[in-house]
Design a protein around this motif. Structure first.
Motif, PDB file in Angstrom:
ATOM      1  N   PRO A   4       0.651  -1.372   0.022  1.00 12.77           N
ATOM      2  CA  PRO A   4       0.051   0.056   0.084  1.00 12.77           C
ATOM      3  C   PRO A   4       0.749   1.200   0.012  1.00 12.77           C
ATOM      4  O   PRO A   4       0.712   2.143  -0.772  1.00 12.77           O
ATOM      5  CB  PRO A   4      -0.933  -0.087   1.330  1.00 12.77           C
ATOM      6  N   ASP A   5       1.899   1.246   0.877  1.00 10.92           N
ATOM      7  CA  ASP A   5       2.744   2.330   0.754  1.00 10.92           C
ATOM      8  C   ASP A   5       3.547   2.660  -0.325  1.00 10.92           C
ATOM      9  O   ASP A   5       3.736   3.910  -1.099  1.00 10.92           O
ATOM     10  CB  ASP A   5       3.869   2.474   1.892  1.00 10.92           C
ATOM     11  N   THR A   6       3.981   1.519  -1.146  1.00 11.00           N
ATOM     12  CA  THR A   6       4.705   1.443  -2.583  1.00 11.00           C
ATOM     13  C   THR A   6       3.612   2.175  -3.371  1.00 11.00           C
ATOM     14  O   THR A   6       4.166   2.970  -4.221  1.00 11.00           O
ATOM     15  CB  THR A   6       5.038   0.211  -2.926  1.00 11.00           C
ATOM     16  N   LEU A   7       2.402   1.481  -3.415  1.00  9.21           N
ATOM     17  CA  LEU A   7       1.500   2.023  -4.339  1.00  9.21           C
ATOM     18  C   LEU A   7       0.966   3.480  -4.275  1.00  9.21           C
ATOM     19  O   LEU A   7       0.592   4.145  -5.182  1.00  9.21           O
ATOM     20  CB  LEU A   7       0.526   1.018  -4.761  1.00  9.21           C
ATOM     21  N   ALA A   8       1.095   3.962  -3.103  1.00  7.15           N
ATOM     22  CA  ALA A   8       0.408   5.164  -2.871  1.00  7.15           C
ATOM     23  C   ALA A   8       1.710   6.429  -3.526  1.00  7.15           C
ATOM     24  O   ALA A   8       1.057   7.540  -3.721  1.00  7.15           O
ATOM     25  CB  ALA A   8       0.679   5.516  -1.252  1.00  7.15           C
ATOM     26  N   LYS A   9       2.906   5.991  -3.733  1.00  3.10           N
ATOM     27  CA  LYS A   9       3.887   6.935  -4.579  1.00  3.10           C
ATOM     28  C   LYS A   9       3.666   6.761  -5.989  1.00  3.10           C
ATOM     29  O   LYS A   9       4.391   7.593  -6.410  1.00  3.10           O
ATOM     30  CB  LYS A   9       5.299   6.552  -3.882  1.00  3.10           C
ATOM     31  N   VAL A  10       2.954   5.870  -6.427  1.00  6.62           N
ATOM     32  CA  VAL A  10       2.965   5.750  -8.003  1.00  6.62           C
ATOM     33  C   VAL A  10       1.804   6.618  -8.479  1.00  6.62           C
ATOM     34  O   VAL A  10       0.866   6.691  -7.980  1.00  6.62           O
ATOM     35  CB  VAL A  10       2.834   4.214  -8.396  1.00  6.62           C
ATOM     36  N   ARG A  11       2.170   7.255  -9.768  1.00  2.00           N
ATOM     37  CA  ARG A  11       1.326   8.184 -10.593  1.00  2.00           C
ATOM     38  C   ARG A  11       0.620   7.578 -11.566  1.00  2.00           C
ATOM     39  O   ARG A  11      -0.370   8.012 -11.716  1.00  2.00           O
ATOM     40  CB  ARG A  11       2.166   9.335 -10.687  1.00  2.00           C
ATOM     41  N   ARG A  12       1.005   6.487 -12.100  1.00  2.00           N
ATOM     42  CA  ARG A  12       0.488   6.193 -13.332  1.00  2.00           C
ATOM     43  C   ARG A  12      -0.295   4.637 -13.047  1.00  2.00           C
ATOM     44  O   ARG A  12       0.457   3.649 -12.460  1.00  2.00           O
ATOM     45  CB  ARG A  12       1.548   5.963 -14.375  1.00  2.00           C
ATOM     46  N   GLU A  13      -1.303   4.505 -13.388  1.00  2.00           N
ATOM     47  CA  GLU A  13      -2.025   3.193 -13.559  1.00  2.00           C
ATOM     48  C   GLU A  13      -1.325   1.876 -13.951  1.00  2.00           C
ATOM     49  O   GLU A  13      -1.090   1.080 -13.509  1.00  2.00           O
ATOM     50  CB  GLU A  13      -3.416   3.412 -14.180  1.00  2.00           C
ATOM     51  N   ALA A  14      -0.696   2.158 -15.250  1.00  2.00           N
ATOM     52  CA  ALA A  14       0.137   1.409 -15.894  1.00  2.00           C
ATOM     53  C   ALA A  14       1.275   0.692 -15.116  1.00  2.00           C
ATOM     54  O   ALA A  14       1.626  -0.490 -14.966  1.00  2.00           O
ATOM     55  CB  ALA A  14       0.622   1.969 -17.333  1.00  2.00           C
ATOM     56  N   ARG A  15       1.837   1.593 -14.262  1.00  2.00           N
ATOM     57  CA  ARG A  15       2.985   1.197 -13.480  1.00  2.00           C
ATOM     58  C   ARG A  15       2.477   0.388 -12.128  1.00  2.00           C
ATOM     59  O   ARG A  15       3.209  -0.508 -11.979  1.00  2.00           O
ATOM     60  CB  ARG A  15       3.501   2.504 -13.056  1.00  2.00           C
ATOM     61  N   VAL A  16       1.097   0.707 -11.763  1.00  2.28           N
ATOM     62  CA  VAL A  16       0.714   0.020 -10.729  1.00  2.28           C
ATOM     63  C   VAL A  16       0.514  -1.375 -11.328  1.00  2.28           C
ATOM     64  O   VAL A  16       0.781  -2.430 -10.674  1.00  2.28           O
ATOM     65  CB  VAL A  16      -0.701   0.437 -10.080  1.00  2.28           C
ATOM     66  N   ARG A  17      -0.183  -1.630 -12.407  1.00  4.36           N
ATOM     67  CA  ARG A  17      -0.378  -2.936 -12.922  1.00  4.36           C
ATOM     68  C   ARG A  17       0.847  -3.557 -13.183  1.00  4.36           C
ATOM     69  O   ARG A  17       1.099  -4.885 -12.849  1.00  4.36           O
ATOM     70  CB  ARG A  17      -0.925  -2.683 -14.269  1.00  4.36           C
ATOM     71  N   GLU A  18       2.142  -2.973 -13.813  1.00  2.00           N
ATOM     72  CA  GLU A  18       3.548  -3.680 -13.612  1.00  2.00           C
ATOM     73  C   GLU A  18       3.900  -4.285 -12.318  1.00  2.00           C
ATOM     74  O   GLU A  18       4.479  -5.470 -12.171  1.00  2.00           O
ATOM     75  CB  GLU A  18       4.345  -2.681 -14.403  1.00  2.00           C
ATOM     76  N   ILE A  19       3.764  -3.437 -11.382  1.00  2.00           N
ATOM     77  CA  ILE A  19       4.088  -3.817  -9.962  1.00  2.00           C
ATOM     78  C   ILE A  19       3.445  -4.932  -9.458  1.00  2.00           C
ATOM     79  O   ILE A  19       4.016  -5.812  -9.020  1.00  2.00           O
ATOM     80  CB  ILE A  19       3.986  -2.661  -9.111  1.00  2.00           C
TER      81      ILE A  19
END
Length: 138
Positions: free
Chosen positions: A80-95
């Motif tokens: 949750p903390d890691t994804l809170a810093k992500v700005r792009r949906e595509a990057r969340v999907r990659e992670i």
């Protein structure tokens, strides 16, 4: 130190002779930290504690020392903390997809340490939670 210990010589005297020869050649002269005291002990003098301190001192993440199952479990806790810093949906999907692949790989691996009890994440569910977290006021 590539020579083998001669038979009939105790290990201790063989090592002592090698140390004496190295001292005579000056191989211990001008070593980093020479003449400085050893760091104070904090009571945790295990080899693992030394490695952890060394890795931290070099600015690396200590979780790299964990067995894969524990590293993945820690990564899931921190997600949750890691994804809170992500700005792009595509990057969340990659992670999340990368994490899922490592979870699957860990489940396929023969048990050799702690068992990973986590299942792959639902990517769409994680994305929905990520979107909701971005839209809610802080």
């Amino acid at each position: 130190m590539t020579e083998r210990k001669p038979t009939g010589v105790s290990f201790e005297s063989w090592v002592d002779r090698q140390i004496s020869a190295a001292e005579a050649k000056g191989e211990f002269d001008n070593l980093p930290g020479a003449g400085k005291p050893l760091p104070k002990s904090n009571g945790d003098d295990t080899a693992l504690a030394w490695v952890v301190n060394k890795v931290r001192g070099e600015g690396h993440d200590v979780s790299a020392l964990l067995p894969p199952s524990l590293a993945i479990a820690k990564e899931l806790d921190d997600l949750p903390d890691t994804l809170a810093k992500v700005r792009r949906e595509a990057r969340v999907r990659e992670i999340v997809e990368d994490l899922n692949e490592r979870i699957r790989a860990e489940h396929r691996r023969p048990a050799g340490g702690p068992v990973l009890r986590a299942r792959p994440l639902d990517v769409e569910e994680v994305l929905t939670e990520w979107r909701e977290g971005r839209s809610s006021p802080s």
